[in-house]
Design a protein around this motif. Structure first.
Motif, PDB file in Angstrom:
ATOM      1  N   GLY A  17       0.792  -1.223   0.000  1.00 24.37           N
ATOM      2  CA  GLY A  17       0.000   0.000   0.000  1.00 24.37           C
ATOM      3  C   GLY A  17       0.819   1.264   0.000  1.00 24.37           C
ATOM      4  N   ILE A  18       2.137   1.120  -0.077  1.00 23.86           N
ATOM      5  CA  ILE A  18       3.025   2.279  -0.120  1.00 23.86           C
ATOM      6  C   ILE A  18       4.125   2.047  -1.158  1.00 23.86           C
ATOM      7  CG2 ILE A  18       2.609   3.016   2.271  1.00 23.86           C
ATOM      8  CD1 ILE A  18       5.237   1.676   3.043  1.00 23.86           C
ATOM      9  N   ILE A  19       4.743   3.143  -1.593  1.00 27.66           N
ATOM     10  CA  ILE A  19       5.878   3.097  -2.507  1.00 27.66           C
ATOM     11  C   ILE A  19       7.032   3.813  -1.820  1.00 27.66           C
ATOM     12  CG2 ILE A  19       6.724   3.702  -4.810  1.00 27.66           C
ATOM     13  CD1 ILE A  19       3.760   3.977  -5.650  1.00 27.66           C
ATOM     14  N   SER A  20       8.209   3.254  -1.884  1.00 33.94           N
ATOM     15  CA  SER A  20       9.343   3.854  -1.196  1.00 33.94           C
ATOM     16  C   SER A  20       9.641   5.239  -1.751  1.00 33.94           C
ATOM     17  CB  SER A  20      10.586   2.966  -1.326  1.00 33.94           C
ATOM     18  OG  SER A  20      11.100   3.009  -2.651  1.00 33.94           O
ATOM     19  N   GLU A  21      10.042   6.136  -0.868  1.00 33.76           N
ATOM     20  CA  GLU A  21      10.375   7.499  -1.284  1.00 33.76           C
ATOM     21  C   GLU A  21      11.530   7.505  -2.275  1.00 33.76           C
ATOM     22  OE1 GLU A  21       8.917  10.409  -0.751  1.00 33.76           O
ATOM     23  OE2 GLU A  21       7.308   9.388   0.342  1.00 33.76           O
ATOM     24  N   LYS A  22      12.464   6.587  -2.084  1.00 33.58           N
ATOM     25  CA  LYS A  22      13.598   6.509  -2.995  1.00 33.58           C
ATOM     26  C   LYS A  22      13.135   6.197  -4.409  1.00 33.58           C
ATOM     27  CE  LYS A  22      17.909   3.992  -3.846  1.00 33.58           C
ATOM     28  NZ  LYS A  22      18.799   2.890  -3.382  1.00 33.58           N
ATOM     29  N   LEU A  23      12.210   5.256  -4.533  1.00 33.64           N
ATOM     30  CA  LEU A  23      11.703   4.889  -5.854  1.00 33.64           C
ATOM     31  C   LEU A  23      10.883   6.025  -6.458  1.00 33.64           C
ATOM     32  CD1 LEU A  23      11.382   2.848  -8.108  1.00 33.64           C
ATOM     33  CD2 LEU A  23       9.491   1.803  -6.836  1.00 33.64           C
ATOM     34  N   LEU A  24      10.045   6.687  -5.667  1.00 34.42           N
ATOM     35  CA  LEU A  24       9.259   7.808  -6.168  1.00 34.42           C
ATOM     36  C   LEU A  24      10.158   8.929  -6.667  1.00 34.42           C
ATOM     37  CD1 LEU A  24       6.372   8.040  -3.533  1.00 34.42           C
ATOM     38  CD2 LEU A  24       6.157   7.411  -5.950  1.00 34.42           C
ATOM     39  N   ASP A  25      11.239   9.193  -5.927  1.00 37.09           N
ATOM     40  CA  ASP A  25      12.179  10.232  -6.348  1.00 37.09           C
ATOM     41  C   ASP A  25      12.854   9.860  -7.665  1.00 37.09           C
ATOM     42  OD1 ASP A  25      11.598  11.752  -4.142  1.00 37.09           O
ATOM     43  OD2 ASP A  25      13.344  11.105  -2.986  1.00 37.09           O
ATOM     44  N   GLU A  26      13.200   8.593  -7.798  1.00 40.86           N
ATOM     45  CA  GLU A  26      13.858   8.125  -9.019  1.00 40.86           C
ATOM     46  C   GLU A  26      12.915   8.227 -10.220  1.00 40.86           C
ATOM     47  OE1 GLU A  26      16.724   4.393 -10.410  1.00 40.86           O
ATOM     48  OE2 GLU A  26      15.610   4.304  -8.510  1.00 40.86           O
ATOM     49  N   ILE A  27      11.658   7.874 -10.004  1.00 40.55           N
ATOM     50  CA  ILE A  27      10.666   7.963 -11.080  1.00 40.55           C
ATOM     51  C   ILE A  27      10.464   9.404 -11.514  1.00 40.55           C
ATOM     52  CG2 ILE A  27       8.186   7.695 -11.573  1.00 40.55           C
ATOM     53  CD1 ILE A  27       8.284   5.134  -9.857  1.00 40.55           C
ATOM     54  N   GLY A  28      10.534  10.336 -10.575  1.00 48.86           N
ATOM     55  CA  GLY A  28      10.262  11.738 -10.848  1.00 48.86           C
ATOM     56  C   GLY A  28      11.420  12.539 -11.405  1.00 48.86           C
TER      57      GLY A  28
END
Length: 228
Positions: A199-210
């Motif tokens: 139910g969550i996505i790691s902040e590291k992955l979200l930053d990388e995607i963005g």
């Protein structure tokens, strides 16, 4: 999980951002099968909210006789709403904004204080819902672009929300950009897997995607070179 994708792009399934959402859903489906239905807001008859508030006083019945009543029913039967849209004037396209405005019948005129702000008391139970915003833009960076849309989404859905923003999104419809778009879609697919599992996505992955897929100046030069 029953997932309702609310697509705000007038390009429908050919939308740059829909490619991102499809990758996200692929990742979720790898964890467990998902029941997904997509609504293209542009194809629905959705009148603009007139602010009469009759729906908030009479049990949720709107004065407009259009497709919105069926959409509200489907929203309440869903577990997850994915708002998929390209950035238009630092917000969502008009057709999706009209849909969002017309969710007013889910609330009543009564207010209650939640934390440090007031919210309308619901006329329906949508506490089970989770919300994902997937938004792409044609600019080469994220800063000073997505902030208004992100702020609105957080205020509309203060709980159980996840936000994915991707700059340079027109590249997803450019075959010659596959060298950088395919790895980025793989990251988004991983985000879907994480979300389905926890139910969550790691902040590291979200930053990388963005982050930009290619250097900002290079992207701007390519875009400017196609302008006639």
């Amino acid at each position: 999980m029953k997932i309702l994708v609310l697509n705000g792009s007038p390009k429908r399934e050919k939308s740059d951002t829909m490619q991102i959402t499809c990758a996200f859903l692929e990742g979720m489906n790898e964890v467990s099968p998902q029941e997904v239905h997509t609504i293209h807001a542009i194809d629905k008859h959705i009148e603009y909210c007139t602010g009469c508030f009759s729906c908030m006083r009479n049990g949720g019945e709107c004065r407009h006789n259009d497709d919105m009543s069926e959409i509200l029913e489907e929203i309440l039967k869903s577990d997850l709403l994915i708002f998929n849209f390209p950035l238009y004037c630092y917000g969502m396209p008009a057709s999706l904004k009209a849909l969002l405005d017309r969710t007013l019948p889910l609330s009543s005129m009564a207010m209650q204080k939640v934390g440090d702000r007031y919210e309308h008391v619901g006329q329906a139970d949508f506490s089970h819902l989770r919300y994902v915003m997937i938004c792409g833009c044609g600019f080469p960076n994220s800063k000073h672009n997505f902030e208004p849309a992100v702020a609105q989404f957080k205020l509309c859905f203060p709980n159980n929300h996840t936000i994915i923003t991707i700059p340079e999104s027109p590249m997803f419809n450019a075959p010659e950009a596959a060298e950088v778009t395919v790895p980025r879609l793989a990251l988004i697919k991983e985000a879907g897997r994480q979300y389905a599992e926890s139910g969550i996505i790691s902040e590291k992955l979200l930053d990388e995607i963005g982050t930009p897929m290619i250097p900002e100046a290079q992207y701007a030069e390519i875009v400017n070179g196609t302008v006639k």
